[in-house]
Design a protein around this motif. Structure first.
Motif, short mmCIF file in Angstrom:
data_model
loop_
_atom_site.label_atom_id
_atom_site.label_comp_id
_atom_site.label_asym_id
_atom_site.label_seq_id
_atom_site.Cartn_x
_atom_site.Cartn_y
_atom_site.Cartn_z
N THR A 203 4.60 6.33 -12.80
CA THR A 203 3.19 5.94 -12.72
C THR A 203 2.95 4.97 -11.57
OG1 THR A 203 2.96 6.19 -15.12
CG2 THR A 203 1.23 4.94 -13.98
N CYS A 204 3.84 3.97 -11.45
CA CYS A 204 3.66 2.95 -10.41
C CYS A 204 4.70 3.05 -9.31
CB CYS A 204 3.72 1.55 -11.03
SG CYS A 204 5.34 1.13 -11.75
N ASN A 205 5.55 4.10 -9.39
CA ASN A 205 6.63 4.29 -8.39
C ASN A 205 7.56 3.10 -8.31
OD1 ASN A 205 5.83 6.91 -7.52
ND2 ASN A 205 4.21 5.99 -6.27
N GLY A 206 7.77 2.44 -9.45
CA GLY A 206 8.74 1.35 -9.51
C GLY A 206 8.21 0.00 -9.09
N GLU A 207 6.93 -0.08 -8.75
CA GLU A 207 6.38 -1.36 -8.27
C GLU A 207 5.94 -2.27 -9.40
OE1 GLU A 207 3.59 -1.11 -5.03
OE2 GLU A 207 4.50 0.73 -4.28
N GLY A 208 5.69 -1.73 -10.58
CA GLY A 208 5.29 -2.55 -11.73
C GLY A 208 3.81 -2.84 -11.79
N THR A 209 3.08 -2.50 -10.74
CA THR A 209 1.63 -2.75 -10.71
C THR A 209 0.89 -1.50 -10.23
OG1 THR A 209 1.78 -3.65 -8.46
CG2 THR A 209 1.86 -5.23 -10.30
N ILE A 210 -0.39 -1.44 -10.60
CA ILE A 210 -1.26 -0.35 -10.18
C ILE A 210 -2.45 -0.95 -9.43
CG2 ILE A 210 -2.79 1.52 -10.96
CD1 ILE A 210 0.08 2.18 -11.41
N ILE A 211 -2.82 -0.33 -8.31
CA ILE A 211 -4.00 -0.78 -7.55
C ILE A 211 -5.17 0.11 -7.94
CG2 ILE A 211 -5.01 -1.04 -5.26
CD1 ILE A 211 -2.22 -1.60 -4.18
N THR A 212 -6.20 -0.50 -8.51
CA THR A 212 -7.38 0.26 -8.94
C THR A 212 -8.37 0.47 -7.80
OG1 THR A 212 -8.39 -1.81 -9.71
CG2 THR A 212 -7.15 -0.49 -11.33
N ASN A 213 -8.51 -0.52 -6.92
CA ASN A 213 -9.38 -0.41 -5.74
C ASN A 213 -8.58 -0.79 -4.50
OD1 ASN A 213 -11.98 0.35 -6.89
ND2 ASN A 213 -11.95 -1.67 -7.86
N LYS A 214 -8.38 0.17 -3.60
CA LYS A 214 -7.55 -0.08 -2.43
C LYS A 214 -8.30 -0.85 -1.35
CE LYS A 214 -4.77 4.11 -3.05
NZ LYS A 214 -4.35 5.40 -2.45
N CYS A 215 -7.54 -1.60 -0.56
CA CYS A 215 -8.08 -2.29 0.61
C CYS A 215 -8.62 -1.25 1.58
CB CYS A 215 -6.98 -3.13 1.26
SG CYS A 215 -7.41 -3.83 2.86
N THR A 216 -9.83 -1.47 2.05
CA THR A 216 -10.44 -0.48 2.95
C THR A 216 -9.85 -0.51 4.36
OG1 THR A 216 -12.19 -2.08 3.45
CG2 THR A 216 -12.62 -0.49 1.68
N THR A 217 -9.20 -1.62 4.71
CA THR A 217 -8.62 -1.72 6.06
C THR A 217 -7.32 -0.93 6.18
OG1 THR A 217 -9.56 -3.93 6.34
CG2 THR A 217 -7.78 -3.31 7.83
N CYS A 218 -6.43 -1.10 5.21
CA CYS A 218 -5.10 -0.46 5.27
C CYS A 218 -4.97 0.73 4.34
CB CYS A 218 -4.00 -1.48 4.97
SG CYS A 218 -4.08 -2.14 3.29
N LYS A 219 -6.05 1.05 3.60
CA LYS A 219 -6.04 2.19 2.67
C LYS A 219 -4.98 2.04 1.59
CE LYS A 219 -9.05 3.95 5.54
NZ LYS A 219 -10.49 3.78 5.27
N GLY A 220 -4.70 0.80 1.21
CA GLY A 220 -3.77 0.56 0.11
C GLY A 220 -2.32 0.39 0.52
N GLU A 221 -2.00 0.55 1.80
CA GLU A 221 -0.59 0.44 2.23
C GLU A 221 -0.13 -1.00 2.37
OE1 GLU A 221 0.86 2.58 5.55
OE2 GLU A 221 0.14 4.52 4.86
N GLY A 222 -1.06 -1.92 2.59
CA GLY A 222 -0.68 -3.32 2.80
C GLY A 222 -0.21 -3.60 4.22
N ARG A 223 -0.37 -2.63 5.09
CA ARG A 223 0.06 -2.79 6.48
C ARG A 223 -0.82 -1.95 7.39
NH1 ARG A 223 5.66 0.79 6.98
NH2 ARG A 223 4.70 2.81 6.54
#
Length: 389
Positions: A203-223
């Motif tokens: 579900t979370c690909n091992g990250e332990g968290t889920i992003i419900t609304n992604k950052c519009t700048t990086c599209k959820g990648e964080g970079r």
């Protein structure tokens, strides 16, 4: 780039220690400095890496034998591999956990310290990829060391979301499937009884968290793709093809994942007059026949300027002069090479009638008849002896 501590000293064992004693010693040191026990402690993290590198060598019979004979020079730059087979930059955390994750038994470091996997992997995105750049150095830079500042196009941390990939803090929620652990446990009934397995949460690909609304700048990648200015300090004595590594200076990982590394490939810029041979520098000196007969004083180029040398009267073609310490330094700080000057006597291809008459008069002179010494060394013997010293 600095000098390393003795591997036996790092693990606290003697040089006669058995393989089992080395393994137990590594386990003890790794427990003491493990990142899960020392969160945010950079000094402990370095000791943890140092212990892993020591164990990687001493636990391998062949590598240990090389280390006992040559020390760190057996695995330094120019030897073909880093101490741990990971190049000039040492081991990083991914290397260690993938290589020695089962040293404590069970599922790895995380299981040993309790819980279902190392906490270092929770809440972290994918690791960034490594980058490679080529740095060209001239002979003077190689001899003295150099600092190069370059601009690297790469993935950098998103400034809008600070690298977490979410629109805001409320958009990050704990994964309800794994309850934030990043792993799920499954129990299966087999003919041998119940068997428990641990797998990455899908579900979370091992990250332990889920992003419900992604950052519009990086599209959820964080970079985002950008540019970073990096200063590279290159030690003296590097050679063509040598690879250095700057840990964490590669592409930024996704959503806080580990950064990749920046790998620096060394290229040598050809010198107009000098030629490199390992730590030594070779120079072809051409002198006239009269200078060879009467002797002379000449200036020769070196890595760091000019040097005067005396050519004795009667110098033969093929003579090799040595300028001690005028070569390249060892990258491991084990001394310096020399400059070797090979004497060539220039033979004119055209002569005037007057010069021809003079030479004809000398042709049958006794002093101009070749009289090599019976025990004179050949050119190849001289070269071999030079490099053996």
């Amino acid at each position: 780039m600095s000098s390393k501590r003795d591997f036996y000293e790092i693990l606290g064992v003697s040089k006669s220690a058995t393989a089992d004693e080395i393994k137990k010693a590594y386990r003890k040191v790794a427990m003491q400095f493990h990142p899960d026990r020392n969160p945010g402690d950079k000094a402990a993290e370095e000791k943890f890496k140092e212990a892993a590198e020591a164990y990687e060598v001493l636990s391998d019979e062949q590598k240990r034998a090389k280390y006992d004979h040559y020390g760190h020079a057996a695995f330094g730059p120019g030897s073909g591999a880093g101490a741990g087979g990971f190049g000039g930059g040492g081991m990083n955390m991914d290397d260690i956990f993938s290589q020695f994750g089962d040293i404590f038994g069970g599922g790895g470091f995380g299981d040993f310290f309790g819980g279902g996997g190392s906490s270092r992997s929770r809440g972290r995105g994918n690791r960034g990829s490594d980058l490679r750049v080529k740095i060209k150095l001239n002979y003077e830079e190689i001899a003295k060391g150099a600092s190069k500042t370059i601009k690297v196009k790469k993935y950098i941390k998103c400034g809008t979301c600070d690298g977490n990939g979410a629109k805001d803090k409320s958009s990050i929620q704990t994964c309800t499937t794994c309850n934030g652990s990043g792993q799920v446990r499954r129990v299966q009934n087999t003919f041998l009884g119940q068997m428990q397995t641990v797998a990455t949460c899908s579900t979370c690909n091992g990250e332990g968290t889920i992003i419900t609304n992604k950052c519009t700048t990086c599209k959820g990648e964080g970079r985002v793709f950008g540019e970073e200015t990096v200063t590279i300090n290159i030690p003296a004595g590097v050679q063509e093809g040598m690879e250095l590594r700057m840990e964490g200076k590669g592409n930024v990982g996704e959503r806080g994942g580990m950064n990749g590394d920046l790998r620096i490939i060394i290229e040598e810029e050809a010198h107009q007059e000098l030629h490199r041979d390992g730590l030594n520098v070779a120079y072809e000196l051409y002198i006239s026949f009269p200078d060879a007969v009467f002797g002379t004083e000449v200036q020769v180029p070196t890595i760091d300027g000019k040097a005067k040398i005396k050519i004795p009267a009667g110098t033969q073609a093929g003579k090799i002069f040595r300028l001690k310490g005028k070569g390249f330094p060892s990258v491991q700080s084990y001394g310096k090479g020399d400059q070797l000057i090979h004497v060539n006597i220039w033979t004119p291809q055209k002569v005037s009638e007057q010069e021809k008459t003079i030479l004809e008069g000398l042709k049958n002179s006794e002093n101009f008849q070749p009289k090599p010494e019976k025990n004179a060394k050949t050119f190849f013997q001289k070269i071999r002896e030079m490099f053996e010293q």
